[in-house]
Design an enzyme around this catalytic site. Structure first.
Site, PDB file in Angstrom:
ATOM      1  CG  HIS A 117      -1.822  -1.200   1.282  1.00  0.00           C
ATOM      2  ND1 HIS A 117      -2.510  -1.548   2.413  1.00  0.00           N
ATOM      3  CD2 HIS A 117      -2.116  -2.154   0.361  1.00  0.00           C
ATOM      4  CE1 HIS A 117      -3.188  -2.669   2.197  1.00  0.00           C
ATOM      5  NE2 HIS A 117      -2.954  -3.068   0.957  1.00  0.00           N
ATOM      6  CG  HIS A 166       0.023  -9.822  -2.753  1.00  0.00           C
ATOM      7  ND1 HIS A 166       0.200  -8.535  -3.228  1.00  0.00           N
ATOM      8  CD2 HIS A 166      -0.734  -9.692  -1.646  1.00  0.00           C
ATOM      9  CE1 HIS A 166      -0.411  -7.686  -2.433  1.00  0.00           C
ATOM     10  NE2 HIS A 166      -0.998  -8.361  -1.464  1.00  0.00           N
ATOM     11  CG  ASP A 222      -3.468  -5.620  -2.398  1.00  0.00           C
ATOM     12  OD1 ASP A 222      -3.048  -4.736  -1.622  1.00  0.00           O
ATOM     13  OD2 ASP A 222      -4.262  -6.515  -2.033  1.00  0.00           O
ATOM     14  CG  HIS A 240      -7.696  -3.776  -0.972  1.00  0.00           C
ATOM     15  ND1 HIS A 240      -7.230  -2.695  -0.252  1.00  0.00           N
ATOM     16  CD2 HIS A 240      -6.796  -4.768  -0.783  1.00  0.00           C
ATOM     17  CE1 HIS A 240      -6.108  -3.034   0.362  1.00  0.00           C
ATOM     18  NE2 HIS A 240      -5.821  -4.291   0.059  1.00  0.00           N
TER      19      HIS A 240
HETATM   20 ZN   LIG Z   1      -3.789  -4.837   0.270  1.00  0.00          ZN
END
Ligand SMILES: [Zn+2]
Length: 279
Positions: free
Chosen positions: A76, A259, A236, A232
């Site tokens: 973030h 991720h 990311d 969100h």
């Molecule tokens: Zn996040």
């Protein structure tokens, strides 16, 4: 026309608990003329942890490892610095994990904008994608294509009555990021909380920093956007792409990614920079 690199005009401070470690950490964002963002562990003799895709990893967050130390949950903050136009800064921490704050990047954007920015002598390199990259992992995929701007489309699908399928598409600049993406908070499912804690993760997660879902609803409403979840994911992804260390010109389409897949793409680009980016 070459643009200048920027650093912060003044130091900026924040503190709070890490989402995974649960430990309280103080952070100072210091102006720097090194030309890139570096992390410095003040609790470990000011050990430097570089922002380097080759040393990044995914463990329900993005972490960077250096010589005997790591910095956790950098995504973030790296997204906020990139999208606020800060190329160069030293992030000093007295612990291992960047505080989660409210689970979004909005407090970080506010802190960075309050500090202001100051030009450096170096010119900024923008990474302009020259050829596509496509990666898949089961139902997840990520595709990067050449584009004149920085565009992200993201779609997610959860078997949850409140999420289901969500899809967004943004052409990102500082304003769009600040108003549409930065406010979107981390989310998690109540049923996963015990499993994560048993693995030593999510020890600092709470209703104050995570949108928590039970089987039917949000435990701690209201949402900031009806599609806050997928927004969100965009946040990311921006943070993971920021590991490349420069603004990007590309169109990214991500489907049900996370991720792990973001970082696979970032490493593939980083390892073949000359091939993927315009000189
Ligand atoms: Zn996040």
């Amino acid at each position: 026309m070459s643009e200048r690199k920027y650093t912060l005009a003044a130091p900026a401070r924040f503190s709070g608990v890490g989402a995974h470690t649960g430990k309280f950490v103080r952070v100072v964002l210091e102006p720097s003329d090194v030309g890139r963002v570096v992390f410095r562990r003040r609790d470990l003799d000011s050990l430097v942890v570089a922002v380097d895709p080759a040393r990044s990893g995914a463990r329900n967050c993005t972490l960077l490892s250096g010589e005997g130390a790591c910095v956790r949950t950098v995504e973030h903050l790296l997204a906020a610095l990139l999208m606020c136009g800060i190329d160069s800064a030293e992030v000093e921490l007295d612990g291992e994990e960047v505080p989660i704050l409210d689970g979004s990047a909005l407090p970080l954007v506010r802190i960075i904008r309050e500090a202001g920015k100051s030009p450096l002598a170096d010119s900024r390199r923008v990474l302009v994608l020259a050829k596509p990259l496509a990666l898949e992992e089961g139902p997840a995929s990520i595709v990067l294509e050449p584009s004149g701007g920085f565009e992200i489309s993201y779609s997610i699908e959860y078997r949850h009555p409140l999420i289901g399928e969500q899809r967004v598409s943004f052409r990102l600049d500082e304003d769009t990021f600040r108003t549409q993406i930065a406010p979107a908070r981390t989310f998690g499912f109540l049923k996963d909380a015990e499993k994560l804690r048993a693995k030593g993760l999510a020890l600092g997660s709470s209703l104050e920093n995570t949108v928590v879902l039970d089987d039917e609803r949000v435990v701690n409403p209201p949402l900031r956007f009806p599609d806050e979840f997928v927004r969100h994911k965009v946040l990311d992804l921006v943070g993971d792409l920021a590991l490349l260390g420069a603004p990007l010109r590309t169109r990214v389409s991500a489907v049900r990614a996370g991720h792990d897949l973001h970082l696979r793409a970032v490493r593939a680009l980083h390892e073949n920079k000359a091939e993927f980016f315009q000189a």
